[in-house]
Scaffold this motif. Structure first.
Motif, PDB file in Angstrom:
ATOM      1  N   TYR A   5       0.856  -1.184   0.000  1.00 61.71           N
ATOM      2  CA  TYR A   5       0.000   0.000   0.000  1.00 61.71           C
ATOM      3  C   TYR A   5       0.893   1.236   0.000  1.00 61.71           C
ATOM      4  CZ  TYR A   5      -4.190  -2.743   0.711  1.00 61.71           C
ATOM      5  OH  TYR A   5      -5.241  -3.618   0.538  1.00 61.71           O
ATOM      6  N   LEU A   6       0.623   2.122  -0.946  1.00 58.63           N
ATOM      7  CA  LEU A   6       1.446   3.317  -1.117  1.00 58.63           C
ATOM      8  C   LEU A   6       0.603   4.565  -0.917  1.00 58.63           C
ATOM      9  CD1 LEU A   6       2.291   1.247  -3.860  1.00 58.63           C
ATOM     10  CD2 LEU A   6       4.319   2.595  -3.332  1.00 58.63           C
ATOM     11  N   CYS A   7       1.144   5.479  -0.144  1.00 61.52           N
ATOM     12  CA  CYS A   7       0.499   6.769   0.057  1.00 61.52           C
ATOM     13  C   CYS A   7       0.866   7.698  -1.102  1.00 61.52           C
ATOM     14  CB  CYS A   7       0.962   7.364   1.381  1.00 61.52           C
ATOM     15  SG  CYS A   7       0.226   8.972   1.771  1.00 61.52           S
ATOM     16  N   ASN A   8      -0.099   8.482  -1.515  1.00 64.11           N
ATOM     17  CA  ASN A   8       0.094   9.413  -2.629  1.00 64.11           C
ATOM     18  C   ASN A   8      -0.408  10.792  -2.235  1.00 64.11           C
ATOM     19  OD1 ASN A   8      -1.665  10.759  -4.976  1.00 64.11           O
ATOM     20  ND2 ASN A   8       0.186   9.863  -5.866  1.00 64.11           N
ATOM     21  N   ALA A   9       0.321  11.803  -2.675  1.00 61.79           N
ATOM     22  CA  ALA A   9      -0.116  13.188  -2.497  1.00 61.79           C
ATOM     23  C   ALA A   9      -0.058  13.883  -3.845  1.00 61.79           C
ATOM     24  CB  ALA A   9       0.766  13.911  -1.492  1.00 61.79           C
ATOM     25  N   ALA A  10      -1.153  14.532  -4.183  1.00 64.15           N
ATOM     26  CA  ALA A  10      -1.232  15.267  -5.441  1.00 64.15           C
ATOM     27  C   ALA A  10      -1.081  16.747  -5.147  1.00 64.15           C
ATOM     28  CB  ALA A  10      -2.562  14.992  -6.132  1.00 64.15           C
ATOM     29  N   TYR A  14       3.440  12.740  -5.507  1.00 67.22           N
ATOM     30  CA  TYR A  14       4.466  12.276  -4.588  1.00 67.22           C
ATOM     31  C   TYR A  14       4.034  10.930  -4.014  1.00 67.22           C
ATOM     32  CZ  TYR A  14       6.105  17.101  -4.804  1.00 67.22           C
ATOM     33  OH  TYR A  14       6.572  18.313  -5.246  1.00 67.22           O
ATOM     34  N   TRP A  15       5.032  10.092  -3.741  1.00 71.00           N
ATOM     35  CA  TRP A  15       4.745   8.741  -3.261  1.00 71.00           C
ATOM     36  C   TRP A  15       5.551   8.431  -2.002  1.00 71.00           C
ATOM     37  CZ3 TRP A  15       0.979   5.955  -5.561  1.00 71.00           C
ATOM     38  CH2 TRP A  15       0.576   6.352  -6.839  1.00 71.00           C
ATOM     39  N   GLY A  16       4.927   7.666  -1.133  1.00 68.37           N
ATOM     40  CA  GLY A  16       5.647   7.120   0.000  1.00 68.37           C
ATOM     41  C   GLY A  16       6.401   5.866  -0.419  1.00 68.37           C
ATOM     42  N   GLN A  17       7.083   5.279   0.536  1.00 70.23           N
ATOM     43  CA  GLN A  17       7.903   4.110   0.229  1.00 70.23           C
ATOM     44  C   GLN A  17       7.085   2.825   0.171  1.00 70.23           C
ATOM     45  OE1 GLN A  17       7.642   5.467   3.168  1.00 70.23           O
ATOM     46  NE2 GLN A  17       7.480   3.822   4.684  1.00 70.23           N
ATOM     47  N   GLY A  18       5.880   2.868   0.695  1.00 72.79           N
ATOM     48  CA  GLY A  18       5.010   1.695   0.661  1.00 72.79           C
ATOM     49  C   GLY A  18       5.080   0.898   1.953  1.00 72.79           C
ATOM     50  N   THR A  19       3.974   0.272   2.282  1.00 73.88           N
ATOM     51  CA  THR A  19       3.915  -0.598   3.459  1.00 73.88           C
ATOM     52  C   THR A  19       3.169  -1.870   3.085  1.00 73.88           C
ATOM     53  OG1 THR A  19       3.315  -0.721   5.804  1.00 73.88           O
ATOM     54  CG2 THR A  19       1.806   0.488   4.380  1.00 73.88           C
ATOM     55  N   GLN A  20       3.698  -2.998   3.494  1.00 75.45           N
ATOM     56  CA  GLN A  20       3.129  -4.282   3.110  1.00 75.45           C
ATOM     57  C   GLN A  20       1.934  -4.635   3.988  1.00 75.45           C
ATOM     58  OE1 GLN A  20       4.117  -6.548   0.557  1.00 75.45           O
ATOM     59  NE2 GLN A  20       2.227  -7.611   1.131  1.00 75.45           N
ATOM     60  N   VAL A  21       0.861  -5.036   3.344  1.00 72.49           N
ATOM     61  CA  VAL A  21      -0.307  -5.577   4.034  1.00 72.49           C
ATOM     62  C   VAL A  21      -0.508  -7.007   3.535  1.00 72.49           C
ATOM     63  CG1 VAL A  21      -2.796  -5.430   4.326  1.00 72.49           C
ATOM     64  CG2 VAL A  21      -1.406  -3.351   4.398  1.00 72.49           C
ATOM     65  N   THR A  22      -0.507  -7.944   4.441  1.00 77.91           N
ATOM     66  CA  THR A  22      -0.706  -9.344   4.090  1.00 77.91           C
ATOM     67  C   THR A  22      -1.881  -9.894   4.877  1.00 77.91           C
ATOM     68  OG1 THR A  22       1.672  -9.625   3.668  1.00 77.91           O
ATOM     69  CG2 THR A  22       0.357 -11.625   3.959  1.00 77.91           C
TER      70      THR A  22
END
Length: 115
Positions: A93-98, A104-112
Motif C-alpha cells: 500500500y502506497l500513500c500518494n499526495a497530489a 508524490y509517493w511514499g515508500q510503501g507498506t506491506q499488508v498481508t
C-alpha cells in the motif's frame, strides 16, 4: 517537495482490521488531495481511496463499505482504516499526495491477509 512516510502495515487474518497512516511534510500547502494505492505482485497499481483538501472522499468499488479514509489536518496525516480484510487485499500500500501536476509517493507498506 513533499515527503510522505507510511506506517501501520502488517500481517492479519481474514476478517481482521488494520489502520494505515501517512504523514506528510514539506510543501504541504501545495497538496490538493491524498490517497492510498495498492500494488500486488505482477499487477498494476490501483487506487484504493482518496480524500481531497475539502474532505471529499472516493473509494474503489472493491473496498467500499470496508475501508475508510480520514484526514487529520492538524497533523498533516491521512489514515486508512481497513476492516473486513480479505486475502485479495494483500498488497503493498502506497500513500500518494497530489500537488498541482506533481504526484508524490511514499515508500510503501506491506499488508498481508492470511486465509
Amino acid at each position: 517537495q513533499v515527503q510522505l512516510v507510511e506506517s501501520g502495515g502488517g500481517l492479519v487474518q481474514a476478517g481482521g482490521s488494520l489502520r494505515l497512516s501517512c504523514a506528510a511534510s514539506g510543501s504541504i500547502f501545495s497538496i490538493n488531495a491524498m490517497g492510498w494505492y495498492r500494488q500486488a505482485p505482477g499487477k498494476q497499481r490501483d487506487l484504493v481511496a482518496v480524500i481531497t483538501r475539502s474532505g471529499y472522499t472516493d473509494y474503489a468499488d472493491s473496498v467500499k463499505g470496508r475501508f475508510t479514509i480520514t484526514r487529520d489536518a492538524a497533523k498533516n496525516t491521512v489514515h486508512l482504516q481497513m476492516s473486513g480484510l480479505k486475502p485479495e487485499d494483500t498488497a503493498v500500500y502506497l500513500c500518494n499526495a497530489a500537488a498541482g501536476y506533481t504526484a508524490y509517493w511514499g515508500q510503501g507498506t506491506q499488508v498481508t491477509v492470511s486465509s
